[in-house]
Design an enzyme around this catalytic site. Structure first.
Site, PDB file in Angstrom:
ATOM      1  N   GLU A 160      38.058  38.578  46.527  1.00 12.78           N
ATOM      2  CA  GLU A 160      36.638  38.862  46.775  1.00 12.78           C
ATOM      3  C   GLU A 160      35.840  37.698  47.361  1.00 12.78           C
ATOM      4  O   GLU A 160      34.783  37.336  46.844  1.00 12.78           O
ATOM      5  CB  GLU A 160      35.979  39.350  45.478  1.00 12.78           C
ATOM      6  CG  GLU A 160      36.671  40.572  44.899  1.00 12.78           C
ATOM      7  CD  GLU A 160      36.036  41.092  43.622  1.00 12.78           C
ATOM      8  OE1 GLU A 160      35.123  40.441  43.088  1.00 12.78           O
ATOM      9  OE2 GLU A 160      36.462  42.164  43.149  1.00 12.78           O
ATOM     10  N   GLU A 265      43.997  48.445  43.568  1.00 12.97           N
ATOM     11  CA  GLU A 265      43.257  48.753  42.332  1.00 12.97           C
ATOM     12  C   GLU A 265      42.717  50.177  42.415  1.00 12.97           C
ATOM     13  O   GLU A 265      41.564  50.461  42.090  1.00 12.97           O
ATOM     14  CB  GLU A 265      42.105  47.751  42.144  1.00 12.97           C
ATOM     15  CG  GLU A 265      42.563  46.300  42.164  1.00 12.97           C
ATOM     16  CD  GLU A 265      41.457  45.293  41.849  1.00 12.97           C
ATOM     17  OE1 GLU A 265      40.387  45.691  41.368  1.00 12.97           O
ATOM     18  OE2 GLU A 265      41.682  44.096  42.089  1.00 12.97           O
TER      19      GLU A 265
HETATM   20  C1  GLA Z   1      37.779  43.735  40.442  1.00 15.42           C
HETATM   21  C2  GLA Z   1      38.871  42.761  40.075  1.00 15.42           C
HETATM   22  C3  GLA Z   1      39.742  43.314  38.998  1.00 15.42           C
HETATM   23  C4  GLA Z   1      38.946  43.981  37.930  1.00 15.42           C
HETATM   24  C5  GLA Z   1      38.101  45.037  38.507  1.00 15.42           C
HETATM   25  C6  GLA Z   1      37.432  45.765  37.381  1.00 15.42           C
HETATM   26  O1  GLA Z   1      38.178  44.734  41.243  1.00 15.42           O
HETATM   27  O2  GLA Z   1      39.683  42.377  41.145  1.00 15.42           O
HETATM   28  O3  GLA Z   1      40.453  42.281  38.435  1.00 15.42           O
HETATM   29  O4  GLA Z   1      38.116  43.065  37.271  1.00 15.42           O
HETATM   30  O5  GLA Z   1      37.198  44.394  39.359  1.00 15.42           O
HETATM   31  O6  GLA Z   1      38.269  45.947  36.274  1.00 15.42           O
END
Ligand code: GLA
Length: 374
Positions: A160, A265
């Site tokens: 990020e 994710e």
């Molecule tokens: C982001 C992070 C993850 C997690 C999500 C929420 O996407 O990369 O590690 O914290 O937020 O669970």
């Protein structure tokens, strides 16, 4: 008569045994149907890594061939204070992965969130110098990666780093070190384990502005000769955002720049957004209101059908472009403990994953995903 019923019982047993051995082998799961295309992974929490609920571990082993640690490799957990590493939970995660033959992911080395303030400060509480922060970053990357060298096969090196417009986020990493903190992180990670796959990971790369920032990061790393294996699109989508069209454009753009894209994710929220959750920024939260939590008594069939269709259609795209995708990872095993029950609004009842709260399969959702393999 007695003998006859004995025979019936024996044959019946035999039949059942053969039948169940057969169906065991034939059970189609994510990992089996996509095995020639990409890994299908799941993020697991500490209890799951430690095997508190055996049923959860069994499902994880049955359905997935790759794991990510939901929280236990994040800086705040593995390196909570200067000179103090807490490896126990991460060791359990890695041990579970080894024993169950998983492709094991490390998440994450350098991130602005879930990283304690001390990381950026000297003993007097002042911001570190560039050199001191680089040294701290290097020590962290080396210590963590060396411990799991050759076992954790792929690392989210930087998580990020981008704003929504594709510019670099003004995190402490950037303001203290400068724009090259990303290169430095990749350089240290590559030196720590030259065989590990290294990734840049972010959310909302389905938005073209933000994606252009990720493409720039990839190009700069490549220019410097630093090995980046893939970009991770977190893929925290909802019934309304992260459309098929956007996902396809995302994949095609990364194909054009010659980089693998993983979906790292993946989940699909079914709850009203109120604007807040179109970004997966963990800092972006909103206040609870009942109308934003409409399915406390269960998910209506038509909404679950929409969820199944969304999953099915996106998996069809994954299959279509599977030459350029190494992995698709769900963020969590079941609705019971998805982060989306508490983000962007605390205390809601969300249904984003293929397994329900009671760990039963959402049959229509799973069927659509499996059908996409054909
Ligand atoms: C982001 C992070 C993850 C997690 C999500 C929420 O996407 O990369 O590690 O914290 O937020 O669970």
């Amino acid at each position: 008569m007695k003998t006859v019923s004995k025979y019936i019982a024996v044959f019946g047993c035999l039949f059942l045994t053969i039948g169940s051995a057969h169906s065991q082998q034939d059970v189609q799961t994510f990992k089996s149907v996509f095995k020639d295309k990409f890994y299908v992974g799941v993020a697991i929490n500490r209890q799951q890594a430690m095997g508190v609920d055996k049923k959860e571990q069994d499902l994880i082993k049955q359905y997935y061939n790759c794991i990510s640690p939901e929280n236990d490799l994040k800086w705040e957990n593995i390196h909570p204070a200067e000179g103090t590493y807490n490896f126990r939970p991460a060791d359990a995660y890695v041990e579970f992965g080894k024993q169950s033959g998983m492709f094991i992911i490390g998440h994450t080395l350098v991130w602005h969130s879930q990283t304690p303030d001390w990381v950026f400060k000297d003993a007097k509480g002042n911001d570190l110098t560039r050199e001191a922060l680089l040294a701290r970053m290097k020590d962290h990357i080396e210590t963590v990666m060396h411990r799991y060298k050759g076992i954790i096969k792929g690392w989210d090196v930087v998580n990020e780093a981008l704003n929504e417009d594709g510019s670099l986020r003004n995190s402490k990493w950037r303001t203290i070190i400068g724009d090259d903190y990303i290169e430095k992180a990749f350089e240290y990670a590559h030196a720590a384990d030259p065989h590990a796959e290294l990734y840049y990971n972010d959310y909302n790369l389905n938005q073209s502005e933000k994606r252009s920032g990720a493409i720039e990061i990839v190009q700069q790393l490549k220019q410097k000769g630093l090995p980046i294996k893939a970009v991770g699109e977190q893929a925290h989508y909802s019934l309304w955002h992260g459309t098929d069209k956007e996902v396809e454009a995302l994949i095609r753009d990364f194909i054009n720049v010659g980089i693998v894209v993983n979906f790292t994710e993946f989940d699909i929220s079914v709850l009203p957004d109120k604007g807040a959750s179109t970004t997966a920024d963990v800092a972006n939260t909103a206040k609870y209101e009942e109308r934003l939590n409409p399915y406390t008594a269960g998910l209506p069939t038509d909404v679950q059908q929409q969820l199944a269709d969304r999953y099915g259609n996106i998996f069809k795209l994954f299959v279509k472009y599977s030459d350029n995708i190494d992995r698709v990872t769900f963020w969590g095993l079941s609705d019971r403990n998805t982060w989306l029950n508490n983000w962007p609004i605390r205390g809601r009842t969300n249904y984003p994953l293929p397994f329900s709260r009671d760990l039963s399969l959402k049959k229509d959702v799973v069927a659509k995903i499996l059908q996409a393999a054909k």
